[in-house]
Enzyme design. Structure first.
Site, mmCIF file in Angstrom:
data_model
loop_
_atom_site.group_PDB
_atom_site.id
_atom_site.type_symbol
_atom_site.label_atom_id
_atom_site.label_comp_id
_atom_site.label_asym_id
_atom_site.label_seq_id
_atom_site.Cartn_x
_atom_site.Cartn_y
_atom_site.Cartn_z
ATOM 1 N N GLY A 17 -15.591 89.690 -24.322
ATOM 2 C CA GLY A 17 -14.737 89.741 -25.648
ATOM 3 C C GLY A 17 -13.412 89.675 -25.287
ATOM 4 N N ARG A 78 -19.557 84.883 -24.131
ATOM 5 C CA ARG A 78 -20.774 85.868 -23.488
ATOM 6 C C ARG A 78 -21.958 84.996 -23.156
ATOM 7 N NH1 ARG A 78 -18.806 90.936 -25.094
ATOM 8 N NH2 ARG A 78 -17.980 90.999 -26.952
ATOM 9 N N ASP A 109 -17.592 95.041 -18.042
ATOM 10 C CA ASP A 109 -18.638 95.428 -17.053
ATOM 11 C C ASP A 109 -19.646 94.143 -16.992
ATOM 12 O OD1 ASP A 109 -19.416 95.708 -19.729
ATOM 13 O OD2 ASP A 109 -20.277 97.581 -19.259
ATOM 14 N N GLY A 110 -19.988 93.456 -18.089
ATOM 15 C CA GLY A 110 -20.876 92.281 -17.957
ATOM 16 C C GLY A 110 -20.302 91.332 -17.029
ATOM 17 N N THR A 132 -10.609 94.279 -21.298
ATOM 18 C CA THR A 132 -11.585 94.818 -22.561
ATOM 19 C C THR A 132 -10.720 95.741 -23.334
ATOM 20 O OG1 THR A 132 -13.467 95.875 -23.135
ATOM 21 C CG2 THR A 132 -12.860 96.050 -21.057
ATOM 22 N N ASP A 134 -12.204 97.993 -24.878
ATOM 23 C CA ASP A 134 -12.716 99.143 -24.936
ATOM 24 C C ASP A 134 -12.330 100.162 -23.836
ATOM 25 O OD1 ASP A 134 -14.322 97.843 -26.689
ATOM 26 O OD2 ASP A 134 -16.065 97.288 -25.350
ATOM 27 N N ASP A 136 -13.666 101.077 -21.275
ATOM 28 C CA ASP A 136 -14.840 101.748 -20.820
ATOM 29 C C ASP A 136 -15.174 101.474 -19.038
ATOM 30 O OD1 ASP A 136 -15.588 99.081 -21.163
ATOM 31 O OD2 ASP A 136 -17.420 99.329 -22.078
ATOM 32 N N MET A 176 -13.779 99.870 -32.919
ATOM 33 C CA MET A 176 -14.488 99.157 -32.004
ATOM 34 C C MET A 176 -14.577 100.167 -30.686
ATOM 35 S SD MET A 176 -14.210 95.242 -31.929
ATOM 36 C CE MET A 176 -15.021 94.070 -33.010
ATOM 37 N N GLY A 177 -15.358 99.752 -29.799
ATOM 38 C CA GLY A 177 -15.460 100.472 -28.659
ATOM 39 C C GLY A 177 -16.832 100.242 -27.855
ATOM 40 N N ARG A 178 -17.882 99.456 -28.672
ATOM 41 C CA ARG A 178 -19.063 99.599 -28.169
ATOM 42 C C ARG A 178 -19.739 100.759 -27.998
ATOM 43 N NH1 ARG A 178 -21.540 94.845 -26.281
ATOM 44 N NH2 ARG A 178 -19.592 93.799 -26.089
ATOM 45 N N GLY A 192 -3.004 110.853 -36.253
ATOM 46 C CA GLY A 192 -2.947 112.099 -36.952
ATOM 47 C C GLY A 192 -4.238 112.236 -37.753
ATOM 48 N N GLU A 194 -7.771 113.516 -39.550
ATOM 49 C CA GLU A 194 -8.561 114.983 -39.526
ATOM 50 C C GLU A 194 -9.433 115.058 -38.505
ATOM 51 O OE1 GLU A 194 -6.945 113.662 -42.324
ATOM 52 O OE2 GLU A 194 -5.990 115.491 -42.305
ATOM 53 N N GLU A 227 -17.605 102.873 -33.342
ATOM 54 C CA GLU A 227 -18.833 102.212 -33.603
ATOM 55 C C GLU A 227 -19.869 102.754 -32.551
ATOM 56 O OE1 GLU A 227 -18.909 97.996 -32.945
ATOM 57 O OE2 GLU A 227 -17.801 98.215 -30.893
HETATM 58 O O1 F6P Z 1 -16.474 94.660 -25.822
HETATM 59 C C1 F6P Z 1 -15.240 94.290 -26.695
HETATM 60 C C2 F6P Z 1 -15.781 94.559 -28.011
HETATM 61 O O2 F6P Z 1 -14.806 94.089 -29.098
HETATM 62 C C3 F6P Z 1 -16.416 95.751 -28.399
HETATM 63 O O3 F6P Z 1 -15.652 96.891 -28.803
HETATM 64 C C4 F6P Z 1 -17.431 95.474 -29.645
HETATM 65 O O4 F6P Z 1 -18.581 96.341 -29.844
HETATM 66 C C5 F6P Z 1 -17.805 94.007 -29.287
HETATM 67 O O5 F6P Z 1 -16.807 93.635 -28.164
HETATM 68 C C6 F6P Z 1 -17.993 92.880 -30.381
HETATM 69 O O6 F6P Z 1 -18.318 91.890 -29.906
HETATM 70 P P1 F6P Z 1 -18.630 90.368 -30.529
HETATM 71 O O7 F6P Z 1 -17.090 90.048 -30.773
HETATM 72 O O8 F6P Z 1 -19.188 89.447 -29.527
HETATM 73 O O9 F6P Z 1 -19.069 90.497 -31.838
#
Ligand code: F6P
Length: 327
Positions: A17, A78, A109-110, A132, A134, A136, A176-178, A192, A194, A227
């Protein structure tokens, strides 16, 4: 500074991504290469371009005016094909033919898992740069793109807050965040909200409703939903909460890919620039199979294995602080 190294040509590519700041990293790699008298090649579409021999020779001027641009001038993909030994052999043949001695892989990571296997099979020295949204990956406090994505999220939530409070509505905002809750956690605190829902701390609808009890006395509410939750996405959660909070008009906003675009923040441009130079210098010093990171302000190198197998744990204290602040 003169560094003795057999490396004369390097290839740089972006994979997975896209993330804001990738262009700043490409610029840094290309300019550092030129500084150290190495010829830089751009590889289009990540591993896809590596397998197709889709390379272009770059120079310091080819990366002018890209530091402020989101996306990636080299494009990204990808790749399923690169998961096969045949695909990797094709890539190696092109790398050899072009005389490329080493690679800089910008991705997540991929990307690094692919680089690791490629190096094991074909012995092409590779250094990674974490790109990325994310965040992560371990081995760095920030991945390139994470800060910009969080800024995009808080600006969106600020706008949602205006309409939420005007109509006494409870908004469930999906980010997002996978599989990880970094974007939700940091931007939730900064906006801020809840409540912050992240996959690292799953909860039941009953648990969430209990937590939201205090919001009953407020005129509106904002819940940020990462997500990748087992309990469902923002739409599902909002529907279930509505059954319990009938006095609230629940609404859902899924922020989606706007989080991946836009001009990179100062932090992302800074770390991308530092990491790009560190990647080239690392290769010249004989480092390979490692990812560059910035930890506590300093450049560090960790093996691909370490950063991929030990995902960055989220800071649960931020969730606790947010609960204190959302009384
Ligand atoms: O890894 C980055 C990311 O934006 C994630 O947060 C999300 O889950 C994923 O890529 C979405 O991927 P794509 O754009 O291939 O649908």
């Amino acid at each position: 500074m003169a560094i003795q190294s057999p490396i004369q040509k390097i290839g740089v590519f972006t994979s997975g991504g896209d993330a804001p700041g990738m262009n700043a990293a490409i610029r840094a790699v290309v300019r550092a290469a030129e500084y150290y008298k190495i010829t830089p090649f751009g590889i289009y579409r990540g591993y896809e371009g590596l397998m197709d021999g889709d390379f272009v020779e770059l120079n310091a001027r080819s990366v002018s005016n890209i530091i402020s641009r989101g996306g990636t001038i080299l494009k990204s993909a990808r790749s399923q094909r690169f998961r096969t030994a045949e695909g990797r052999k094709q890539a190696f043949d092109h790398v050899k033919k072009a005389g490329i001695d080493a690679l800089v892989a910008i991705g997540g990571d991929g990307t690094f898992t692919g680089a690791s296997v490629f190096l094991e099979e074909h012995n092409v020295p590779t250094i990674g740069i974490p790109g990325t949204i994310d965040n992560d990956l371990s081995g760095t406090d920030f991945t390139i793109g994470y800060d910009t994505a969080c800024n995009t999220v808080i600006h969106a939530i600020d706008a949602i807050r205006d309409t939420a409070s005007s109509h006494n509505r409870m908004f469930f905002i999906e980010v997002m965040g996978r599989d990880s809750g970094f974007i939700a956690m940091r931007s939730g605190l900064a906006a801020g909200v809840e409540f912050i829902l992240v996959p690292e701390r799953e909860m039941t609808i009953e648990g969430l409703v209990q937590k939201l009890e205090c919001s009953k006395k407020k005129s509106s509410g904002l819940v940020i939903v990462a997500e990748g939750l087992q309990m469902g996405g923002a739409v599902e959660i909002a529907t279930k909460v509505k059954e319990r909070f009938s006095h609230y008009d629940t609404k859902v906003t899924v922020l989606g890919h706007i989080q991946r675009g836009g001009s990179p923040s100062c932090l992302d441009r800074e770390i991308a620039s530092r990491m790009g130079v560190a990647a080239v210098e690392g290769l010249l010093q004989g480092k390979q199979n490692v990812m560059v990171g910035v930890v506590n302000g300093a450049i560090v190198y960790n093996t691909f294995e370490e950063v991929v197998n030990n995902p960055q744990p989220i800071n649960f204290d931020i969730l606790r602080i947010n609960e204190i602040l959302s009384v």
